[in-house]
Design a protein around this motif. Structure first.
Motif, PDB file in Angstrom:
ATOM      1  N   PHE A   3      46.586  38.783  37.178  1.00  0.00           N
ATOM      2  CA  PHE A   3      45.304  39.224  36.656  1.00  0.00           C
ATOM      3  C   PHE A   3      45.513  40.534  35.920  1.00  0.00           C
ATOM      4  CE2 PHE A   3      45.658  39.739  41.228  1.00  0.00           C
ATOM      5  CZ  PHE A   3      45.690  41.112  41.368  1.00  0.00           C
ATOM      6  N   PRO A   4      44.598  40.875  35.018  1.00  0.00           N
ATOM      7  CA  PRO A   4      44.784  42.083  34.209  1.00  0.00           C
ATOM      8  C   PRO A   4      44.732  43.349  35.063  1.00  0.00           C
ATOM      9  CG  PRO A   4      42.599  41.186  33.863  1.00  0.00           C
ATOM     10  CD  PRO A   4      43.354  40.188  34.706  1.00  0.00           C
ATOM     11  N   ASN A   5      45.376  44.372  34.575  1.00  0.00           N
ATOM     12  CA  ASN A   5      45.435  45.654  35.291  1.00  0.00           C
ATOM     13  C   ASN A   5      44.225  46.510  34.928  1.00  0.00           C
ATOM     14  OD1 ASN A   5      46.252  47.773  36.817  1.00  0.00           O
ATOM     15  ND2 ASN A   5      47.975  48.338  35.545  1.00  0.00           N
ATOM     16  N   ILE A   6      43.058  45.968  35.163  1.00  0.00           N
ATOM     17  CA  ILE A   6      41.795  46.679  34.920  1.00  0.00           C
ATOM     18  C   ILE A   6      41.005  46.620  36.220  1.00  0.00           C
ATOM     19  CG2 ILE A   6      39.654  46.731  33.607  1.00  0.00           C
ATOM     20  CD1 ILE A   6      41.171  45.335  31.343  1.00  0.00           C
ATOM     21  N   GLN A  37      38.791  38.788  41.271  1.00  0.00           N
ATOM     22  CA  GLN A  37      39.961  38.091  41.774  1.00  0.00           C
ATOM     23  C   GLN A  37      40.600  38.864  42.919  1.00  0.00           C
ATOM     24  OE1 GLN A  37      41.958  38.181  38.057  1.00  0.00           O
ATOM     25  NE2 GLN A  37      41.328  36.115  37.490  1.00  0.00           N
ATOM     26  N   ASP A  38      40.507  40.181  42.867  1.00  0.00           N
ATOM     27  CA  ASP A  38      41.120  41.005  43.895  1.00  0.00           C
ATOM     28  C   ASP A  38      40.324  42.301  44.023  1.00  0.00           C
ATOM     29  OD1 ASP A  38      42.910  41.772  45.841  1.00  0.00           O
ATOM     30  OD2 ASP A  38      44.379  42.554  44.426  1.00  0.00           O
ATOM     31  N   PHE A  39      40.362  42.887  45.202  1.00  0.00           N
ATOM     32  CA  PHE A  39      39.717  44.179  45.448  1.00  0.00           C
ATOM     33  C   PHE A  39      40.431  44.849  46.598  1.00  0.00           C
ATOM     34  CE2 PHE A  39      37.696  41.366  48.413  1.00  0.00           C
ATOM     35  CZ  PHE A  39      37.507  42.130  49.538  1.00  0.00           C
ATOM     36  N   PHE A  40      40.298  46.165  46.652  1.00  0.00           N
ATOM     37  CA  PHE A  40      40.799  46.904  47.805  1.00  0.00           C
ATOM     38  C   PHE A  40      40.044  48.208  47.930  1.00  0.00           C
ATOM     39  CE2 PHE A  40      43.420  48.306  44.310  1.00  0.00           C
ATOM     40  CZ  PHE A  40      43.656  49.649  44.533  1.00  0.00           C
ATOM     41  N   TYR A  41      39.947  48.672  49.177  1.00  0.00           N
ATOM     42  CA  TYR A  41      39.242  49.912  49.483  1.00  0.00           C
ATOM     43  C   TYR A  41      40.188  51.089  49.283  1.00  0.00           C
ATOM     44  CZ  TYR A  41      35.343  47.369  51.521  1.00  0.00           C
ATOM     45  OH  TYR A  41      34.249  46.560  51.709  1.00  0.00           O
ATOM     46  N   VAL A 155      49.513  42.005  42.900  1.00  0.00           N
ATOM     47  CA  VAL A 155      49.762  40.654  42.397  1.00  0.00           C
ATOM     48  C   VAL A 155      50.620  39.876  43.394  1.00  0.00           C
ATOM     49  CG1 VAL A 155      50.934  39.356  40.571  1.00  0.00           C
ATOM     50  CG2 VAL A 155      49.489  41.303  39.972  1.00  0.00           C
ATOM     51  N   ASP A 156      51.663  40.522  43.929  1.00  0.00           N
ATOM     52  CA  ASP A 156      52.529  39.856  44.908  1.00  0.00           C
ATOM     53  C   ASP A 156      51.759  39.474  46.162  1.00  0.00           C
ATOM     54  OD1 ASP A 156      54.632  40.131  43.166  1.00  0.00           O
ATOM     55  OD2 ASP A 156      55.517  41.873  44.199  1.00  0.00           O
ATOM     56  N   ARG A 157      50.898  40.353  46.625  1.00  0.00           N
ATOM     57  CA  ARG A 157      50.109  40.079  47.823  1.00  0.00           C
ATOM     58  C   ARG A 157      49.176  38.886  47.584  1.00  0.00           C
ATOM     59  NH1 ARG A 157      47.351  45.073  50.735  1.00  0.00           N
ATOM     60  NH2 ARG A 157      49.568  45.589  50.867  1.00  0.00           N
ATOM     61  N   LYS A 158      48.599  38.833  46.388  1.00  0.00           N
ATOM     62  CA  LYS A 158      47.704  37.725  46.050  1.00  0.00           C
ATOM     63  C   LYS A 158      48.485  36.408  45.985  1.00  0.00           C
ATOM     64  CE  LYS A 158      43.503  36.632  44.733  1.00  0.00           C
ATOM     65  NZ  LYS A 158      42.372  36.796  45.604  1.00  0.00           N
ATOM     66  N   ARG A 159      49.661  36.422  45.379  1.00  0.00           N
ATOM     67  CA  ARG A 159      50.497  35.214  45.301  1.00  0.00           C
ATOM     68  C   ARG A 159      50.917  34.751  46.696  1.00  0.00           C
ATOM     69  NH1 ARG A 159      54.321  37.058  40.334  1.00  0.00           N
ATOM     70  NH2 ARG A 159      52.853  36.549  38.663  1.00  0.00           N
ATOM     71  N   GLU A 162      48.087  33.007  48.385  1.00  0.00           N
ATOM     72  CA  GLU A 162      47.877  31.671  47.832  1.00  0.00           C
ATOM     73  C   GLU A 162      48.928  30.692  48.353  1.00  0.00           C
ATOM     74  OE1 GLU A 162      47.720  31.863  43.596  1.00  0.00           O
ATOM     75  OE2 GLU A 162      45.829  32.966  43.600  1.00  0.00           O
ATOM     76  N   ARG A 163      50.190  31.143  48.439  1.00  0.00           N
ATOM     77  CA  ARG A 163      51.256  30.284  48.961  1.00  0.00           C
ATOM     78  C   ARG A 163      50.985  29.923  50.424  1.00  0.00           C
ATOM     79  NH1 ARG A 163      55.773  33.839  47.850  1.00  0.00           N
ATOM     80  NH2 ARG A 163      55.223  34.411  45.745  1.00  0.00           N
ATOM     81  N   ALA A 164      50.545  30.888  51.222  1.00  0.00           N
ATOM     82  CA  ALA A 164      50.245  30.628  52.627  1.00  0.00           C
ATOM     83  C   ALA A 164      49.097  29.636  52.765  1.00  0.00           C
ATOM     84  CB  ALA A 164      49.914  31.931  53.343  1.00  0.00           C
ATOM     85  N   LYS A 165      48.087  29.766  51.899  1.00  0.00           N
ATOM     86  CA  LYS A 165      46.948  28.855  51.943  1.00  0.00           C
ATOM     87  C   LYS A 165      47.398  27.439  51.575  1.00  0.00           C
ATOM     88  CE  LYS A 165      42.381  28.167  49.937  1.00  0.00           C
ATOM     89  NZ  LYS A 165      41.404  28.656  48.949  1.00  0.00           N
ATOM     90  N   LYS A 166      48.225  27.333  50.559  1.00  0.00           N
ATOM     91  CA  LYS A 166      48.723  26.026  50.133  1.00  0.00           C
ATOM     92  C   LYS A 166      49.567  25.386  51.236  1.00  0.00           C
ATOM     93  CE  LYS A 166      51.213  23.815  46.355  1.00  0.00           C
ATOM     94  NZ  LYS A 166      51.958  24.025  45.102  1.00  0.00           N
TER      95      LYS A 166
END
Length: 185
Positions: A3-6, A37-41, A155-159, A162-166
């Motif tokens: 995802f974009p770095n914004i 797509q992603d968020f963090f505190y 990005v790595d954490r999101k991937r 997703e792999r764990a969910k799959k």
């Protein structure tokens, strides 16, 4: 998935506060991607840290804001100038009328007009600093770009998620594991 770095800075309710990803202190500030797509505190103090993220400044909006402020200031100065010119013209007309009258009355009126001029100037001086003394709140940046390594971690954490969910979905399928051989050896 990338995802974009914004990242947009958002605030959440006090009841929804969670630990900061960096220092683990409770915070209500969230950095989120535009597509959610992603968020963090993260703490507000970390947003000012250049090693974590840098603000993305919209130059066009900033220029438009400055132009608007300059136009407002210009209009204000024009109105003040026109008001002073109008008062000056009224005084001159009053003096012309008084010239026809007694000179003694002129002297008294001149002193009154000078004192009223001084009062108006003092009031004008008092009004000008009061208007300029009100500091405008500097808006904190609302859009950020994470530094390269932090963005890659996200990005790595999101991937990985997703792999764990799959993998979990595949493990639910009964055909995922091999079956016991049924033939005689």
């Amino acid at each position: 998935m990338s995802f974009p770095n914004i990242w947009h800075h958002r605030k959440v309710a006090d009841t929804a506060s969670r630990g900061c990803e960096i220092c683990y202190k409770p915070t209500t500030s969230v950095l989120a991607t535009p597509g959610k797509q992603d968020f963090f505190y993260t703490c507000v103090t970390h947003l000012k840290d250049k090693s974590l993220c840098s603000p993305i400044v919209d130059q066009e909006a900033l220029a438009a804001k400055k132009k608007k402020e300059m136009d407002e200031e210009l209009e204000k100065v024009k109105k003040e100038y026109e008001e002073k010119q109008r008062l000056k013209k009224e005084r001159e007309e009053a003096k012309d009328k008084k010239k026809d009258g007694d000179k003694e009355k002129d002297k008294a009126d001149d002193e009154k007009s000078k004192s009223s001029d001084d009062k108006e100037e003092k009031l004008g001086d008092k009004k000008a600093p009061a208007g300029t003394e009100t500091p405008k709140e500097e808006e904190e940046p609302r859009v950020f770009a994470l530094q390269k390594n932090f963005h890659q971690q996200r990005v790595d954490r999101k991937r990985q998620a997703e792999r764990a969910k799959k993998l979990r979905e595949q493990m639910r399928d009964p055909n995922f594991f091999p079956s016991v051989p049924k033939d005689q050896p």
